[in-house]
Scaffold this motif. Structure first.
Motif, PDB file in Angstrom:
ATOM      1  N   UNK A 135       0.868  -0.976   0.020  1.00  0.00           N
ATOM      2  CA  UNK A 135      -0.044  -0.128   0.051  1.00  0.00           C
ATOM      3  C   UNK A 135       0.647   1.172   0.011  1.00  0.00           C
ATOM      4  N   UNK A 136       2.128   1.156   0.742  1.00  0.00           N
ATOM      5  CA  UNK A 136       2.810   2.413   0.607  1.00  0.00           C
ATOM      6  C   UNK A 136       3.310   2.698  -0.746  1.00  0.00           C
ATOM      7  N   UNK A 137       3.844   1.647  -1.285  1.00  0.00           N
ATOM      8  CA  UNK A 137       4.292   1.658  -2.721  1.00  0.00           C
ATOM      9  C   UNK A 137       3.173   2.207  -3.843  1.00  0.00           C
ATOM     10  N   UNK A 138       1.909   1.780  -3.785  1.00  0.00           N
ATOM     11  CA  UNK A 138       0.988   2.005  -4.339  1.00  0.00           C
ATOM     12  C   UNK A 138       0.759   3.535  -4.149  1.00  0.00           C
ATOM     13  N   UNK A 168      12.226   7.836  -4.821  1.00  0.00           N
ATOM     14  CA  UNK A 168      12.271   8.393  -3.708  1.00  0.00           C
ATOM     15  C   UNK A 168      11.025   8.476  -2.912  1.00  0.00           C
ATOM     16  N   UNK A 169      10.035   8.750  -3.143  1.00  0.00           N
ATOM     17  CA  UNK A 169       8.732   8.707  -2.708  1.00  0.00           C
ATOM     18  C   UNK A 169       8.388   7.437  -2.105  1.00  0.00           C
ATOM     19  N   UNK A 170       8.820   6.571  -3.165  1.00  0.00           N
ATOM     20  CA  UNK A 170       8.473   5.179  -2.634  1.00  0.00           C
ATOM     21  C   UNK A 170       9.327   4.569  -1.430  1.00  0.00           C
ATOM     22  N   UNK A 171      10.832   5.037  -1.483  1.00  0.00           N
ATOM     23  CA  UNK A 171      11.610   4.986  -0.329  1.00  0.00           C
ATOM     24  C   UNK A 171      11.044   5.603   1.001  1.00  0.00           C
ATOM     25  N   UNK A 172      10.611   6.760   0.685  1.00  0.00           N
ATOM     26  CA  UNK A 172      10.352   7.587   2.118  1.00  0.00           C
ATOM     27  C   UNK A 172       9.024   6.995   2.673  1.00  0.00           C
ATOM     28  N   UNK A 173       7.909   6.675   1.786  1.00  0.00           N
ATOM     29  CA  UNK A 173       6.818   6.133   2.311  1.00  0.00           C
ATOM     30  C   UNK A 173       7.116   4.623   2.816  1.00  0.00           C
ATOM     31  N   UNK A 174       7.798   3.837   2.235  1.00  0.00           N
ATOM     32  CA  UNK A 174       7.883   2.500   2.661  1.00  0.00           C
ATOM     33  C   UNK A 174       8.761   2.566   4.034  1.00  0.00           C
ATOM     34  N   UNK A 175       9.758   3.429   3.859  1.00  0.00           N
ATOM     35  CA  UNK A 175      10.904   3.469   4.894  1.00  0.00           C
ATOM     36  C   UNK A 175      10.223   4.151   6.221  1.00  0.00           C
ATOM     37  N   UNK A 426       9.106  -2.303  -8.582  1.00  0.00           N
ATOM     38  CA  UNK A 426       9.478  -1.783  -9.852  1.00  0.00           C
ATOM     39  C   UNK A 426       8.250  -2.240 -10.854  1.00  0.00           C
ATOM     40  N   UNK A 427       7.622  -3.534 -10.326  1.00  0.00           N
ATOM     41  CA  UNK A 427       6.568  -4.002 -11.117  1.00  0.00           C
ATOM     42  C   UNK A 427       5.405  -3.404 -10.962  1.00  0.00           C
ATOM     43  N   UNK A 428       5.207  -2.874  -9.612  1.00  0.00           N
ATOM     44  CA  UNK A 428       3.984  -1.809  -9.252  1.00  0.00           C
ATOM     45  C   UNK A 428       3.963  -0.408 -10.119  1.00  0.00           C
ATOM     46  N   UNK A 429       5.180   0.096 -10.036  1.00  0.00           N
ATOM     47  CA  UNK A 429       5.703   1.301 -10.759  1.00  0.00           C
ATOM     48  C   UNK A 429       5.446   1.264 -12.386  1.00  0.00           C
TER      49      UNK A 429
END
Length: 470
Positions: A135-138, A168-175, A426-429
């Motif tokens: 969900x964070x990635x999405x 970066x946004x994915x990294x920030x939200x997932x981390x 990568x797949x979802x993005x």
């Protein structure tokens, strides 16, 4: 000898046209002279391997009095990275380049420290744990797509910095469960500053033992101070957050992780080094992989439309976890084939600590073993039609690649712990991009790979993004 484990041809996949062959630098006909080879290492490693590297399973050369072997033999790779991996250690150059950014985190730690870190982190990176982060990635992908759409309305788009911001946004939200508005620009500036000079191997980095200072060691140490202060700030900001979160993030998972043998977690400085590793390894490699996937699909409309149809159907399902697990098989195959043709980590380098035998070659202490996914993934004896873009190699039902012939995340005990997360990201993005846009490239020469730290494009290519009908 051609591998019998190669992929089916284009017709068997229902694709009428021959598979496209991406442009790459032409391999030298012969081994480069010493100084030309050293220049290639600093500026573009993929231009340094001669043709015979793609035809012979072992090639040898002398480098400043040291013996270096480029190893593509699957049994030899297994010996180095699995069966006798304790005999093969990181070179001084790789430690000098990686430690200022990664400290003593999982990627470069050794011995008991590495075993403790690996045991402690493993539960945070199981497929089930990765599912918690989807969900964070999405959410991050959705936010990035809005920015990309706004820019696409004005004409051709320089997609690479936008993909960097998405990653970066994915990294920030997932981390950290937060966006990177406050920290993203500083992070990018630090990374650019390091990779532009300090992250490039210098001749003395390779020749001097670690106990002897190399010319770039002092500026790298000064950079390390700035980098640690930055990481401490964003971890402290995250710790100060008091709002309840619906989903756990990666910092929650790593902070709660305990070594199953000792019950110990990570002290603050070691947790910081894990954060650095995940930020850098995750965001940089994902952005590069997405850029190359877009470049490949722009030149292959049939594969692009097939992936787009799959992505739109999965998007209509409304469940990113379910889409990832069962609905994005072709999109995932595109990512896998992209990582074959453009592996972000283009070389794995080890130094022999003691004697051994590899692929019939006697190894002495001090010999350098170079296992290059860039070469292995395009090797004439390991792949059929190795230069062609063919996602069908990785579809369910296709023969899997030969063991130790596909190494985008390494292999053995030190295989990348975040591989399942990186593939999900990568797949979802990519699915999000293709569900919303038709991707094309204006006429002109495509970008060429330039491998220094990762396998990046030699220039920023422009893309034409057309909104698909709702």
């Amino acid at each position: 000898m051609e591998s019998t484990l190669a992929a089916p041809d284009a017709l068997s996949l229902g694709l009428a046209s021959p598979r496209p062959v991406p442009a790459v630098p032409e391999a030298p006909a012969e081994d480069l002279p010493l100084f030309a080879y050293l220049k290639a290492i600093r500026t573009n490693a993929v231009s340094g391997w001669p043709r015979r590297a793609y035809e012979d399973l072992v090639i040898e050369r002398r480098l400043m009095g040291r013996r270096s072997l480029t190893l593509s033999d699957p049994a030899g790779i297994r010996r180095v990275l699995m069966d006798n991996q304790a005999n093969y250690v990181r070179t001084p150059a790789s430690v000098r380049i990686l430690r200022p950014m990664l400290g003593d985190g999982l990627l470069i730690s050794e011995g008991a420290s590495w075993r403790h870190q690996r045991r402690t982190l493993s539960p945070a990176f199981t497929p089930r744990a990765t599912g918690e982060l989807v969900p964070h990635i999405a959410d991050a992908v959705a936010a990035a797509l809005r920015e990309i759409e706004a820019q696409a309305r004005s004409g051709p788009v320089d997609l690479f910095p936008l993909l960097h911001r998405m990653a970066l946004e994915i990294a920030g939200r997932t981390m950290f469960s937060v966006g990177m508005e406050r920290h993203g620009e500083e992070l990018r500036a630090l990374m650019v500053a390091y990779s532009g000079r300090l992250g490039r191997p210098h001749l003395l980095d390779m020749l001097l033992p670690l106990r002897v200072p190399a010319p770039l060691d002092l500026p790298r140490a000064l950079f390390r101070r700035r980098w640690v202060r930055f990481l401490d700030r964003i971890i402290a900001a995250r710790a100060a957050e008091t709002a309840p979160r619906a989903e756990r993030d990666l910092l929650d998972l790593m902070g709660a992780a305990r070594d199953p043998e000792t019950g110990e977690g990570f002290p603050p400085e070691q947790l910081r080094d894990q954060v650095a590793t995940m930020l850098l390894a995750g965001h940089e490699t994902t952005a590069v992989a997405l850029l190359w996937a877009c470049t490949l699909l722009a030149r292959d409309p049939e594969s692009q439309e097939r992936a787009a149809a799959e992505a739109r159907a999965a998007d209509a399902d409304g469940d990113p976890r379910g889409a990832l697990a069962s609905r994005l098989t072709f999109t995932r195959a595109v990512i896998d084939e992209t990582l074959r043709l453009y592996p972000p980590a283009f070389a794995i380098v080890r130094a022999a600590a003691g004697p051994d035998t590899l692929a019939g070659h006697a190894i002495s202490a001090g010999d350098i073993l170079l296992m290059a996914p860039w070469v292995i993934h395009r090797h004439r004896k390991l792949w059929r039609d190795p230069d062609a873009f063919d996602p069908g190699r990785f579809l369910p039902g296709a023969e899997p690649p030969a063991r130790y012939a596909y190494l985008p995340f390494g292999v053995g005990p030190r295989v990348c712990i975040g591989a399942s997360f990186a593939l999900a990201e990568a797949t979802l993005a990519l699915a999000g991009l293709l569900a919303r846009f038709r991707i094309a490239m204006p006429d002109g020469a495509p970008p060429m790979p330039a491998a220094v730290v990762t396998t990046q494009p030699d220039r920023a290519p422009l893309f034409r993004l057309t909104l698909r009908a709702a």
